[in-house]
Design a protein around this motif. Structure first.
Motif, PDB file in Angstrom:
ATOM      1  N   UNK A 106     -43.632  39.650 -36.657  1.00 34.16           N
ATOM      2  CA  UNK A 106     -42.528  40.460 -36.057  1.00 34.16           C
ATOM      3  C   UNK A 106     -43.019  40.706 -34.456  1.00 34.16           C
ATOM      4  N   UNK A 107     -43.526  39.852 -34.020  1.00 30.63           N
ATOM      5  CA  UNK A 107     -43.738  40.108 -32.329  1.00 30.63           C
ATOM      6  C   UNK A 107     -42.678  39.245 -31.516  1.00 30.63           C
ATOM      7  N   UNK A 108     -42.180  38.446 -32.346  1.00 34.15           N
ATOM      8  CA  UNK A 108     -40.915  37.671 -31.782  1.00 34.15           C
ATOM      9  C   UNK A 108     -39.659  38.080 -31.962  1.00 34.15           C
ATOM     10  N   UNK A 109     -38.606  37.545 -31.305  1.00 36.85           N
ATOM     11  CA  UNK A 109     -37.084  38.095 -31.498  1.00 36.85           C
ATOM     12  C   UNK A 109     -36.393  36.762 -31.266  1.00 36.85           C
ATOM     13  N   UNK A 110     -35.506  36.496 -32.068  1.00 31.07           N
ATOM     14  CA  UNK A 110     -34.606  35.471 -31.674  1.00 31.07           C
ATOM     15  C   UNK A 110     -33.087  36.068 -31.265  1.00 31.07           C
ATOM     16  N   UNK A 145     -46.185  45.613 -29.949  1.00 25.68           N
ATOM     17  CA  UNK A 145     -45.462  46.206 -31.422  1.00 25.68           C
ATOM     18  C   UNK A 145     -45.000  47.783 -30.941  1.00 25.68           C
ATOM     19  N   UNK A 146     -44.120  48.047 -31.628  1.00 20.21           N
ATOM     20  CA  UNK A 146     -43.607  49.486 -31.660  1.00 20.21           C
ATOM     21  C   UNK A 146     -43.131  49.981 -30.223  1.00 20.21           C
ATOM     22  N   UNK A 147     -42.443  48.782 -29.802  1.00 13.40           N
ATOM     23  CA  UNK A 147     -41.874  49.101 -28.205  1.00 13.40           C
ATOM     24  C   UNK A 147     -40.576  48.841 -28.153  1.00 13.40           C
ATOM     25  N   UNK A 148     -39.554  49.828 -27.379  1.00 15.20           N
ATOM     26  CA  UNK A 148     -38.207  49.581 -27.034  1.00 15.20           C
ATOM     27  C   UNK A 148     -38.028  48.620 -26.068  1.00 15.20           C
ATOM     28  N   UNK A 149     -37.161  47.734 -26.204  1.00 14.37           N
ATOM     29  CA  UNK A 149     -36.985  46.452 -25.523  1.00 14.37           C
ATOM     30  C   UNK A 149     -35.694  46.367 -25.086  1.00 14.37           C
ATOM     31  N   UNK A 164     -33.663  46.668 -28.481  1.00 15.34           N
ATOM     32  CA  UNK A 164     -33.912  46.791 -29.840  1.00 15.34           C
ATOM     33  C   UNK A 164     -35.426  47.542 -29.922  1.00 15.34           C
ATOM     34  N   UNK A 165     -35.886  47.679 -30.976  1.00 17.68           N
ATOM     35  CA  UNK A 165     -37.285  48.236 -30.946  1.00 17.68           C
ATOM     36  C   UNK A 165     -38.173  47.370 -31.926  1.00 17.68           C
ATOM     37  N   UNK A 166     -39.361  46.835 -31.430  1.00 14.49           N
ATOM     38  CA  UNK A 166     -40.307  45.981 -32.328  1.00 14.49           C
ATOM     39  C   UNK A 166     -40.660  46.791 -33.499  1.00 14.49           C
ATOM     40  N   UNK A 240     -28.659  45.308 -31.914  1.00 13.19           N
ATOM     41  CA  UNK A 240     -29.650  46.362 -31.676  1.00 13.19           C
ATOM     42  C   UNK A 240     -30.765  46.544 -32.719  1.00 13.19           C
ATOM     43  N   UNK A 241     -30.724  45.953 -34.044  1.00  6.49           N
ATOM     44  CA  UNK A 241     -31.843  45.691 -34.769  1.00  6.49           C
ATOM     45  C   UNK A 241     -31.559  44.546 -35.325  1.00  6.49           C
ATOM     46  N   UNK A 242     -32.731  43.682 -35.971  1.00  2.00           N
ATOM     47  CA  UNK A 242     -32.790  42.382 -36.557  1.00  2.00           C
ATOM     48  C   UNK A 242     -32.171  42.450 -37.736  1.00  2.00           C
ATOM     49  N   UNK A 243     -31.316  41.532 -38.207  1.00  2.00           N
ATOM     50  CA  UNK A 243     -30.794  41.315 -39.469  1.00  2.00           C
ATOM     51  C   UNK A 243     -31.599  39.984 -39.926  1.00  2.00           C
ATOM     52  N   UNK A 244     -32.125  40.171 -41.098  1.00  2.00           N
ATOM     53  CA  UNK A 244     -32.991  38.917 -41.746  1.00  2.00           C
ATOM     54  C   UNK A 244     -31.995  38.179 -42.469  1.00  2.00           C
ATOM     55  N   UNK A 245     -31.718  36.887 -42.273  1.00  2.00           N
ATOM     56  CA  UNK A 245     -30.602  36.416 -42.778  1.00  2.00           C
ATOM     57  C   UNK A 245     -30.861  35.602 -43.901  1.00  2.00           C
ATOM     58  N   UNK A 246     -29.785  35.479 -44.688  1.00  4.76           N
ATOM     59  CA  UNK A 246     -30.025  34.671 -46.139  1.00  4.76           C
ATOM     60  C   UNK A 246     -28.675  34.215 -46.107  1.00  4.76           C
TER      61      UNK A 246
END
Ligand SMILES: [Fe+2]
Length: 439
Positions: A106-110, A145-149, A164-166, A240-246
């Motif tokens: 959860x510390x990474x974002x694509x 963690x827990x940080x607005x980026x 987004x917020x981690x 603005x928030x991650x979607x976990x894809x399927x």
């Protein structure tokens, strides 16, 4: 924090930070509708569900809503000139911005987006007579963690800024709320579903998307322009928030008679997931940790027999889950293992035969699925196992309170944003036997 790229075709990133509570990430580059069914497994869950359902209604077969019937007309796709599909202003302005988790913890974002005119470092694909715009993917790693980026994409005067917020650091009693959406498409009902999710007072922090994204394949020659309109439609949330894809049946896009024999080609070019981080060989099945949840995404439309990569990976994956670190074990798939609807009836049966035993053995708390385009929550193995059934569109939320309890709610569209049509408390299957949950 540092920024880096895991994909060979991503671009350079730079960053600066305001303080330890928030960071500013500046990326500069060269260049259907909801349907979800829910299945709980195992004798522990059966007991819990039985108690809750008993409190709701004293009968064996659960509830079929008698107060709602869907209108006979199927909602049309929104026309191409709809405001939700509007292009952002400016030359080469980035569009279809979307984010997903970019690592295992959860510390990474694509971050992904599309530009129409200038390539930069990109991914493209052709599909019959369609050429994709320039698709950019960038993986940001080692965020706090827990940080607005805040992040900005694009070049020149056409840059666009989002945030987004981690998530909080992975831990056993970390509260976290997932939204649940699937089979979304781009109809008027799709827009209602997304609007209801956005206005829900239960604020989802990450969407678990249970498959079927754009439904572009229902058009002649799988009109891929409808991938672009869908990307612009959902940007207002997924930027603005991650979607976990399927990815699922409407993402297969298999048209060998027109030279398109590579399954999932548009999806896999447009939507990157961190599958390498969980040791899989395909982006179609993978796992992540987020807050107090361990999420396993499975592919209903890839081979899953005993000699297959997906099966072998799952057999190694399930024993790895440390329930003292991530108490909530969630499986996301597309085709439900149980459904009492005629539509899609028993399509998930072979996967149920293969995998249900392991879900029970390893105390999977909940399986989220889609595909049927109507809502149902089931318990197992009651013969009349449908706990709540209704042909409604909507979305759901799964609020993890601590290692013991979570609150699940289904919000159907027709009730107004704040009305729950169905809800249930979960007691974690792993921790249930060793501690008493308080609600
Ligand atoms: Fe489907």
């Amino acid at each position: 924090m540092s920024l880096s790229n895991t994909h060979s075709n991503v671009c350079q990133c730079s960053s600066n930070y305001n303080n330890t509570d928030s960071c500013y990430v500046n990326l500069r580059f060269a260049g259907s509708n909801m349907a979800m069914s829910w299945v709980g497994f195992g004798s522990f869950y059966l007991l819990l569900a039985g108690l809750i359902i008993g409190a709701l209604r004293s009968c064996n077969g659960g509830i079929s809503s008698s107060s709602y019937s869907r209108s006979s007309g199927i909602s049309d796709d929104m026309p191409l000139n709809s405001d939700v599909f509007a292009l952002p202003p400016g030359y080469n302005s980035p569009q279809q911005v979307h984010i997903t988790q970019g690592d295992n913890e959860g510390r990474g974002v694509i971050v992904s987006w599309v530009t129409p005119n200038e390539p930069g470092s990109i991914v493209t694909y052709k599909y019959y007579n369609y050429s994709s715009p320039y698709i950019h993917h960038c993986t940001i790693k080692n965020l706090e963690y827990n940080t607005k980026c805040f992040y900005e994409v694009g070049t020149g005067d056409a840059t666009r800024r989002f945030w987004f917020t981690t998530p909080p650091e992975v831990g056993p009693d970390v509260p976290y709320t997932f939204g649940l959406i699937g089979d979304l498409g781009q109809t008027f009902d799709s827009n209602r579903t997304l609007t209801h999710y956005e206005s829900n007072p239960i604020k989802g922090q990450t969407v678990l998307f249970v498959g079927d994204l754009s439904y572009a394949d229902k058009y002649p020659l799988h009109d891929k322009n409808r991938w672009d309109t869908w990307g612009r439609f959902v940007e207002r949330n997924v930027a603005y928030q991650p979607w976990i894809w399927n990815a699922r049946n409407h993402e297969i896009d298999f048209l060998p008679e027109y030279g398109e024999g590579e399954p999932f080609k548009p999806y896999t070019h447009r939507y990157f997931v961190p599958y390498e981080a969980s040791g899989t060989t395909s982006p179609l099945w993978y796992s992540i940790k987020r807050a107090s949840a361990y999420i396993i995404v499975l592919s209903s439309y890839s081979a899953y027999g005993k000699s297959t990569p997906q099966y072998k990976w799952l057999m190694k994956e399930l024993p790895k889950v440390n329930r003292s670190k991530t108490p909530w074990l969630i499986v996301v798939m597309h085709c439900p293992l149980y459904s009492t609807y005629v539509h899609r009836y028993m399509e998930g049966e072979t996967m149920r035969v293969m995998y249900e035993q392991y879900f029970v053995q390893y105390k999977v708390d909940v399986v989220f699925a889609g595909h049927v385009h109507a809502y149902e929550r089931t318990v197992n193995p009651q013969p009349k196992y449908s706990a709540f059934r209704e042909p409604s569109y909507g979305h759901a939320t799964f609020e993890i309170k601590n290692r013991n309890t979570a609150y699940y709610a289904w919000h159907r569209n027709q009730d107004g944003y704040s009305v729950e049509a169905d809800s249930v408390w979960f007691h974690n299957l792993y921790w249930k036997s060793s501690s008493v949950a308080s609600i």
